[in-house]
Design a protein around this motif. Structure first.
Motif, short mmCIF file in Angstrom:
data_model
loop_
_atom_site.label_atom_id
_atom_site.label_comp_id
_atom_site.label_asym_id
_atom_site.label_seq_id
_atom_site.Cartn_x
_atom_site.Cartn_y
_atom_site.Cartn_z
N ASP A 61 19.73 3.68 10.75
CA ASP A 61 21.15 3.41 10.94
C ASP A 61 21.41 2.79 12.30
OD1 ASP A 61 21.47 4.55 8.45
OD2 ASP A 61 21.97 6.53 9.25
N LEU A 64 20.50 -0.88 12.22
CA LEU A 64 21.52 -1.68 11.52
C LEU A 64 22.64 -2.09 12.47
CD1 LEU A 64 22.70 -2.78 8.85
CD2 LEU A 64 23.82 -0.57 8.57
N ILE A 65 23.09 -1.16 13.29
CA ILE A 65 24.18 -1.47 14.22
C ILE A 65 23.70 -2.46 15.28
CG2 ILE A 65 25.80 -0.48 15.88
CD1 ILE A 65 25.79 2.08 14.28
N GLY A 132 21.74 -4.21 4.30
CA GLY A 132 22.44 -3.44 5.32
C GLY A 132 23.79 -2.94 4.86
N THR A 133 24.57 -3.81 4.26
CA THR A 133 25.89 -3.43 3.78
C THR A 133 25.78 -2.42 2.65
OG1 THR A 133 26.69 -5.63 4.35
CG2 THR A 133 28.09 -4.32 2.91
N SER A 136 25.01 0.97 4.15
CA SER A 136 26.14 1.50 4.91
C SER A 136 27.23 2.04 4.00
CB SER A 136 26.70 0.42 5.84
OG SER A 136 27.71 0.95 6.66
N TRP A 137 27.66 1.22 3.01
CA TRP A 137 28.69 1.69 2.08
C TRP A 137 28.15 2.78 1.16
CZ3 TRP A 137 33.71 1.26 2.30
CH2 TRP A 137 34.29 0.18 2.99
N GLN A 139 26.20 5.15 2.03
CA GLN A 139 26.35 6.40 2.76
C GLN A 139 27.80 6.87 2.74
OE1 GLN A 139 23.74 8.25 4.08
NE2 GLN A 139 25.41 9.74 4.16
N ALA A 151 23.28 4.69 -2.16
CA ALA A 151 22.53 3.86 -1.22
C ALA A 151 21.25 3.33 -1.86
CB ALA A 151 22.21 4.66 0.05
N PRO A 238 32.64 0.32 7.84
CA PRO A 238 31.29 0.68 8.27
C PRO A 238 31.13 0.48 9.77
CG PRO A 238 31.24 -0.73 6.33
CD PRO A 238 32.65 -0.73 6.82
N PHE A 240 28.71 -0.71 11.45
CA PHE A 240 28.11 -1.99 11.83
C PHE A 240 29.17 -3.08 11.95
CE2 PHE A 240 28.11 -2.50 7.21
CZ PHE A 240 28.50 -3.82 7.06
N SER A 281 14.17 1.02 5.31
CA SER A 281 15.00 1.16 4.11
C SER A 281 14.16 1.11 2.85
CB SER A 281 16.06 0.06 4.08
OG SER A 281 16.89 0.11 5.21
#
Length: 392
Positions: A61, A64-65, A132-133, A136-137, A139, A151, A238, A240, A281
């Motif tokens: 995570d 990702l950011i 990545g998206t 994130s969504w 989660q 996820a 999110p 990110f 991932s």
């Protein structure tokens, strides 16, 4: 252990991609190739020997950011204005397509008698947004809606979209060019992208690297504060995305102030964080838990592919003027709409290498993908989640 396996997955993927022409041709990320192979091995060990491997995904995570912070720090408003009418038109059409893509996804989720939020996972969240998206969504859906497998399912859709976008985009662009007897009018072009088969070398000094690291850290901190503030108004984005927005603001404030920012360390951090993020991932995908969804994923991807091909031919290509640039942008749009922005750029690269350059296409699609599409995607998803269908 997870980080070490992610690096091994990257090395393994590079070796496999170099030997399998299909993977190299369609720009499948090495981390995805190697990560899937390691995930398959771990799943076999779980099925045959009962070996359970658990991963701490906090580092994933974080990576990702970092990646999206570097995207924001690389965006310049003056470059965004150069695209002009074509970029603005593509943004409007992209928003319309995001809505259609999610309508198809939600319709399939309802048809399968599952939570409609799964339709967003099988729609723009995973396909336009990418891995990545999706994570994130996914989660967010796990925390707020109890969809624990969201996820992992998103990773399946994002991976399937990566392959499908490469398979559909290039051939369609070539078909449009041949059908309408189109050709490039440019004799020379400066490509603002890295050649797919090239090797990039970064020459970086320590002060510039520390300056870039400081800005990424600011994106973390300020982005988190903005996110907390938005949650107070019932707006959930999110982490990110807010980090990327802070990067955009910082980069353009520095630019307007005449402060020169060396983007090479920013690009390096982005490249490393993205590859390690994808590796972590992919190796952590619970394939055994998701095997029952393979058939549904195939059917949804088939419908999404038909939708984007029809939308591109009947709307995108015509709206952009039915010329050579429009055909190249069409190939890029399909890659971006099914497999995120890197696939779109790879599609256009394949087209222009064969038929000639299109500087307009290499301006519009990267700018749309790097700056606008993630914001538009998050806004569309947020709007749909506010509908009674999802609140129920």
């Amino acid at each position: 252990m997870g980080l070490a396996l992610a690096i091994i997955a990257l090395w393994l993927g590079m070796a496999v991609n170099a030997r399998v022409g299909f993977l190299e041709r369609y720009n499948i990320p090495a981390a995805v190739t190697g990560g899937l192979l390691i995930s398959l091995v771990l799943s076999l060990l779980q099925a045959l020997a009962g070996l359970q491997v658990q991963f701490d995904l906090a580092l994933r995570d974080l990576l990702l950011i970092v990646f999206f912070s570097t995207i924001g720090l690389s965006a310049r408003l003056r470059a965004l204005l150069v695209g002009g009418r074509a970029l603005a038109l593509m943004l409007l059409l992209a928003v319309a397509f995001l809505l259609l893509q999610n309508v198809v996804g939600v319709g399939m989720a309802v048809a399968f008698d599952t939570h409609p939020a799964y339709g967003l996972i099988g729609g723009s969240i995973s396909l336009v947004g990418g891995h990545g998206t999706a994570l994130s969504w996914g989660q967010v859906f796990a925390d707020e809606l109890g969809l624990e497998d969201a996820a992992g399912l998103g990773m399946m859709f994002a991976t399937a979209g990566l392959i499908t976008g490469g398979l559909c985009g290039g051939p369609l662009g070539a078909w449009l060019i041949k059908r309408h007897n189109l050709s490039s009018t440019e004799k020379t072009v400066e490509m603002a992208h890295i050649e797919a088969h090239g090797t990039l070398t970064y020459l970086i000094n320590v002060p510039d690297f520390m300056r870039a690291l400081f800005l990424v850290a600011l994106c973390f901190g300020v982005g988190a504060q903005v996110n907390d503030w938005l949650i107070g108004y019932n707006v959930r984005l999110p982490g990110f995305l807010t980090a990327m927005l802070m990067g955009i603001v910082m980069a353009n404030v520095l630019d307007a102030s005449g402060v020169k920012l060396d983007t090479r360390p920013v690009d390096l951090m982005g490249a490393i964080s993205l590859q390690l993020f994808l590796g972590l991932s992919m190796i952590s995908m619970p394939l055994l838990e998701l095997r029952s969804a393979f058939g549904a994923v195939f059917l949804v991807m088939l419908l999404q592919s038909v939708l984007i091909v029809a939308f591109t031919v009947l709307v995108i290509f015509r709206a952009l003027g039915r010329d050579y640039d429009a055909a190249c942008i069409s190939a890029g749009f399909i890659g971006m709409g099914l497999g995120a922005t890197p696939v779109g750029i790879a599609n256009m690269n394949a087209i222009t290498d064969k038929f000639g350059p299109s500087s307009k296409a290499f301006l519009v699609i990267p700018l749309l993908g790097a700056f606008f599409i993630d914001i538009a995607n998050a806004s569309v998803v947020q709007f749909l989640l506010g509908l009674p269908l999802f609140s129920g």
